[in-house]
Design a protein around this motif. Structure first.
Motif, short mmCIF file in Angstrom:
data_model
loop_
_atom_site.label_atom_id
_atom_site.label_comp_id
_atom_site.label_asym_id
_atom_site.label_seq_id
_atom_site.Cartn_x
_atom_site.Cartn_y
_atom_site.Cartn_z
N ASP A 294 11.05 28.52 21.11
CA ASP A 294 9.75 27.84 21.06
C ASP A 294 8.89 28.50 19.97
OD1 ASP A 294 7.74 26.05 21.83
OD2 ASP A 294 6.82 27.55 23.14
N GLY A 295 8.39 27.70 19.02
CA GLY A 295 7.57 28.23 17.94
C GLY A 295 8.36 28.94 16.85
N PHE A 296 9.64 28.62 16.74
CA PHE A 296 10.50 29.34 15.80
C PHE A 296 11.66 28.41 15.43
CE2 PHE A 296 13.21 33.55 15.49
CZ PHE A 296 13.42 33.30 14.13
N TYR A 297 11.68 27.93 14.18
CA TYR A 297 12.71 26.98 13.80
C TYR A 297 13.16 27.16 12.34
CZ TYR A 297 8.51 24.46 12.26
OH TYR A 297 7.32 24.11 11.68
N VAL A 298 14.26 26.52 12.02
CA VAL A 298 14.87 26.62 10.69
C VAL A 298 15.00 25.22 10.10
CG1 VAL A 298 16.89 27.33 9.37
CG2 VAL A 298 16.18 28.65 11.36
N LEU A 299 14.65 25.08 8.83
CA LEU A 299 14.81 23.82 8.11
C LEU A 299 15.82 24.04 6.99
CD1 LEU A 299 11.01 23.00 7.69
CD2 LEU A 299 12.51 22.25 9.53
N LYS A 300 16.74 23.09 6.85
CA LYS A 300 17.78 23.21 5.82
C LYS A 300 17.67 21.99 4.90
CE LYS A 300 22.14 22.65 6.96
NZ LYS A 300 23.49 22.93 7.51
N PHE A 301 17.35 22.25 3.63
CA PHE A 301 17.17 21.17 2.65
C PHE A 301 18.30 21.25 1.61
CE2 PHE A 301 13.00 22.67 4.03
CZ PHE A 301 12.43 21.49 4.53
N GLN A 302 18.99 20.15 1.40
CA GLN A 302 20.04 20.08 0.38
C GLN A 302 19.90 18.78 -0.40
OE1 GLN A 302 23.31 21.06 3.41
NE2 GLN A 302 24.17 21.91 1.53
N ASN A 303 19.77 18.90 -1.70
CA ASN A 303 19.68 17.72 -2.56
C ASN A 303 20.92 17.64 -3.44
OD1 ASN A 303 19.01 15.58 -4.19
ND2 ASN A 303 17.44 16.68 -5.35
N ALA B 202 23.40 25.96 17.42
CA ALA B 202 22.10 26.62 17.57
C ALA B 202 22.26 28.12 17.76
CB ALA B 202 21.33 26.00 18.75
N LEU B 203 23.25 28.52 18.54
CA LEU B 203 23.48 29.94 18.79
C LEU B 203 23.88 30.66 17.50
CD1 LEU B 203 23.78 32.31 20.79
CD2 LEU B 203 26.14 31.58 21.18
N TYR B 204 24.77 30.03 16.74
CA TYR B 204 25.23 30.62 15.48
C TYR B 204 24.06 30.78 14.50
CZ TYR B 204 27.80 31.14 11.07
OH TYR B 204 28.27 31.59 9.86
N VAL B 205 23.27 29.72 14.35
CA VAL B 205 22.15 29.77 13.41
C VAL B 205 21.12 30.80 13.86
CG1 VAL B 205 20.24 28.46 12.39
CG2 VAL B 205 22.49 27.40 12.64
N LYS B 206 20.89 30.88 15.16
CA LYS B 206 19.93 31.86 15.68
C LYS B 206 20.35 33.28 15.30
CE LYS B 206 17.77 33.49 19.97
NZ LYS B 206 17.62 33.26 21.42
N GLY B 207 21.62 33.61 15.48
CA GLY B 207 22.10 34.94 15.13
C GLY B 207 21.94 35.22 13.65
N VAL C 75 16.74 27.08 2.34
CA VAL C 75 16.66 27.33 3.78
C VAL C 75 15.27 27.88 4.07
CG1 VAL C 75 17.51 28.73 5.70
CG2 VAL C 75 19.13 27.78 4.03
N SER C 76 14.56 27.26 5.00
CA SER C 76 13.21 27.69 5.36
C SER C 76 13.18 28.15 6.82
CB SER C 76 12.21 26.55 5.17
OG SER C 76 12.15 26.17 3.81
N VAL C 77 12.56 29.30 7.05
CA VAL C 77 12.38 29.83 8.40
C VAL C 77 10.89 29.78 8.71
CG1 VAL C 77 12.70 31.82 9.91
CG2 VAL C 77 14.36 31.35 8.08
N VAL C 78 10.53 29.13 9.79
CA VAL C 78 9.12 28.96 10.15
C VAL C 78 8.93 29.41 11.59
CG1 VAL C 78 7.22 27.30 10.30
CG2 VAL C 78 9.03 26.95 8.61
N MET C 79 7.98 30.33 11.79
CA MET C 79 7.71 30.80 13.15
C MET C 79 6.22 31.09 13.31
SD MET C 79 9.22 34.72 13.17
CE MET C 79 10.50 34.56 11.93
N THR C 80 5.76 31.07 14.54
CA THR C 80 4.36 31.39 14.79
C THR C 80 4.12 32.86 14.47
OG1 THR C 80 4.77 31.97 17.10
CG2 THR C 80 4.19 29.68 16.64
N LEU C 81 2.88 33.16 14.09
CA LEU C 81 2.53 34.56 13.83
C LEU C 81 2.73 35.41 15.08
CD1 LEU C 81 -0.64 34.08 11.64
CD2 LEU C 81 1.45 35.20 10.93
N ARG C 82 2.45 34.81 16.25
CA ARG C 82 2.64 35.53 17.51
C ARG C 82 4.11 35.94 17.68
NH1 ARG C 82 -0.08 35.79 22.40
NH2 ARG C 82 -1.61 34.30 21.66
#
Length: 296
Positions: A18-27, A155-160, A95-102
């Protein structure tokens, strides 16, 4: 999950927590592709350009920051929302990693003094940082982009991998690269492995043998195998096989070539060999794939 953004271009988004995700952009197109996503001021953003170039725009395009190959961009601003407005150039990946400051603070509670922008003096300020990243980080990014795993453990693999990525990003040890990635400690070796990838893709119908490839790029066979696996997350020929099948599928979708012609383009001398390879990859034949696509 696959997410449609405002520009009607899709990208891959994986929720870590929750509040922590990954975006993958490929063009993989021949022209620029635009992406956008709402991100408010509660979030910190890490953007890693593995290949090509991306341009992040702010304030309706009045200001922009470029992120080029093998460079990163860190962004946060506690006063203003920083929605993602990305223009990705052809043959580029980010690859973008976005998470809350908390959430971010919780990762570094005991090391707040070690991270410059976590200090009390900076907690109400904006912080931008652009810097090149190490070969060991390039390896992790390639694995995030190129993994070939069952969807149930995605999801587990990407999280690690993301936790590993963040740890290495803030690891300033001078020996970090050597410890993490012995074959790729030398940046010259990284470039040689990338050259190997370019060679096999340019000659996918008649690729060189691994021995020939190693000789052409100036690495030992062992270092080619190990380095390629570390950067691209797969063996040379498995990587090439996936690329050939993806290319064949896109050719099928154009409707301009028959099965035999496509098989020849990707290196199969007979249609039956190509059909067997296609079925191995997609669990269906080219003909059935086209029928499902057209609804006939």
């Amino acid at each position: 999950m696959e997410v449609k953004n405002n520009a009607q271009r899709s990208y891959d988004e994986v929720l870590i927590e929750d509040g922590f995700y990954v975006l993958k952009f490929q063009n993989e197109e021949e022209s620029n592709v635009n992406y956008s996503r709402e991100i408010n001021k509660k979030f910190i953003q890490f953007h890693f350009c593995l290949k090509g170039k991306g341009i992040f725009s702010f304030n309706q395009g009045s200001y922009s920051l470029n992120v080029t190959e093998e460079n990163s961009l860190l962004l946060y601003n506690t006063q203003l929302d920083l929605p993602l407005d990305l223009k990705l150039e052809p043959k580029s990946s980010i690859v973008s990693v976005v998470m809350t400051l908390r959430k971010f603070h919780s990762l570094f509670t005991a090391e707040a003094d070690y991270i410059p922008f976590l200090s009390t003096d900076n907690k109400e300020k904006k912080y931008y940082a652009q810097e090149p990243f190490s070969p060991s980080i390039a390896v992790i990014l390639s694995q995030i982009i190129n993994y070939n795993l069952h969807p149930s453990i995605k999801a587990l693999y990407v999280k690690g991998k993301i936790y590993e990525l963040i740890a290495l990003y803030f690891n300033k040890s001078p020996n970090a690269d050597i410890e993490q990635c012995p074959y790729l400690a030398d940046e010259e070796n990284v470039q040689k492995i990338k050259k190997a990838k370019d060679i096999i893709l340019a000659n996918m119908a008649e690729p060189p043998t691994l021995t020939e490839l190693a000789s052409e790029i100036g690495l030992s066979l062992k270092r080619l195998k190990e380095g390629f696996k570390q950067i691209y997350g797969d063996s040379v020929y498995s990587f090439l096989f996936d690329h050939k099948m993806d290319y064949a599928k896109r050719l099928l979708e154009t409707g301009q070539y028959n099965v035999n012609e496509i098989g020849l383009k990707v290196g199969y001398s007979t249609a039956s060999h190509f059909i067997a390879a296609f079925k191995k990859k997609y669990n269906t034949t080219p003909k059935k794939y086209l029928m499902a696509l057209t609804g006939n």
